[in-house]
Design an enzyme around this catalytic site. Structure first.
Site, PDB file in Angstrom:
ATOM      1  N   ASP A   1      72.347 110.038  14.223  1.00 34.45           N
ATOM      2  CA  ASP A   1      72.660 110.549  15.350  1.00 34.45           C
ATOM      3  C   ASP A   1      74.244 109.962  15.677  1.00 34.45           C
ATOM      4  O   ASP A   1      73.775 108.462  15.331  1.00 34.45           O
ATOM      5  CB  ASP A   1      71.888 110.317  17.008  1.00 34.45           C
ATOM      6  CG  ASP A   1      70.983 111.130  17.170  1.00 34.45           C
ATOM      7  OD1 ASP A   1      70.607 111.872  16.521  1.00 34.45           O
ATOM      8  OD2 ASP A   1      70.549 111.057  18.177  1.00 34.45           O
TER       9      ASP A   1
ATOM     10  N   HIS B   1      70.510 106.574  12.558  1.00 29.05           N
ATOM     11  CA  HIS B   1      71.669 106.961  13.380  1.00 29.05           C
ATOM     12  C   HIS B   1      73.181 106.103  12.077  1.00 29.05           C
ATOM     13  O   HIS B   1      72.757 105.218  11.539  1.00 29.05           O
ATOM     14  CB  HIS B   1      71.821 105.448  14.753  1.00 29.05           C
ATOM     15  CG  HIS B   1      71.715 106.286  15.699  1.00 29.05           C
ATOM     16  ND1 HIS B   1      70.062 105.881  15.456  1.00 29.05           N
ATOM     17  CD2 HIS B   1      71.631 106.624  16.617  1.00 29.05           C
ATOM     18  CE1 HIS B   1      69.238 105.908  16.726  1.00 29.05           C
ATOM     19  NE2 HIS B   1      70.541 106.432  17.573  1.00 29.05           N
TER      20      HIS B   1
HETATM   21 ZN   LIG Z   1      72.429 108.659  20.253  1.00 27.29          ZN
END
Ligand SMILES: [Zn+2]
Length: 247
Positions: free
Chosen positions: A64, A209
């Protein structure tokens, strides 16, 4: 429902009837709704895929908040270990790094929507504004890559009726996770990798991430662990066995 509860509470309060069972019901209600809003696995407000029952040795690695320059390092590692992944991109980052967004597709991975601005108040926006966040990000991704995406991951994993309605209107499918790495917190690489490793099993969706060097190192350890455990990392198109783009 919420308004009725609020009015009844005010009424009871005003009449000095501090009725304790009622207060307990109210606290339980607020607790359950908040829990439902922050845990996609409960499917409280909308359906999100958080893992898939598999009889093959596959997992889905998802990233993400990119693309960022760290995405390139991750793409190199994925190539090196013949692994595929999926990237839930923020629209403004795609505008900033369109060539990296393009490489995600060209190197066999899946790109998907993670809103235009990732606003902190995402959980409080009316559905019209959520639709705008989704559409703008879709437009940014399509401009950079030519792909009209069908998958979405809610920022912060927050769900509520406005977000559910917006996803329905935009015809996007919500994807959650069942292994949260907590790689953006101040845990060490070893602690984060241990969190992931102890939960690894076929059908898992892992949340990472692509925003730090720390995660690049964790990805390397993860890819080695997957090889040792004979688990294959596939992109969400193969993992879900369904279309992830309109075109
Ligand atoms: Zn996010």
């Amino acid at each position: 429902m919420s308004l009725a509860l609020f009015l009844m509470t005010v009424f009871i309060w005003k009449n000095d009837q501090l009725y304790s069972p009622w207060i307990i019901v109210l606290i339980l209600y607020v607790g359950i709704v908040s829990w439902g809003a922050f845990d996609l696995r409960l499917n409280f407000f909308m359906q999100s895929t958080t893992s898939v029952r598999k009889n093959v040795q596959q997992v889905a690695i998802t990233f993400d908040d990119g693309p960022t320059p760290f995405t390139l390092e991750i793409l190199d590692l994925l190539d090196q270990y013949q692994a595929k992944a999926s990237f839930f991109c923020i629209g403004t980052q795609v505008v900033k790094y369109p060539m990296i967004a393009k490489q995600i597709i060209e190197r066999g991975h899946v790109i998907a929507n993670h809103s235009m601005n990732h606003p902190n108040k995402m959980g409080f926006l009316p559905s019209g504004q959520v639709v705008a966040e989704i559409n703008e990000a879709n437009h940014a991704i399509e401009t950079a890559t030519g792909k009209k995406v069908l998958l979405y991951r809610p920022p912060f994993g927050v769900s509520n009726p406005h977000i559910a309605k917006a996803l329905h209107d935009c015809k996007l499918k919500s994807i959650g996770w069942n292994i949260r790495s907590l790689d953006t917190l101040s845990l060490t690489e070893d602690q984060i990798f241990a969190r992931i490793a102890k939960k690894l099993s076929p059908g898992s969706i892992i949340l990472l991430h692509d925003t730090s060097e720390k995660t690049v190192h964790i990805v390397k350890s993860l890819l080695i662990a997957l090889k040792v455990n004979k688990l294959e990392a596939v992109n969400l198109e193969d993992f879900l066995n369904q279309k992830v783009y309109e075109n």
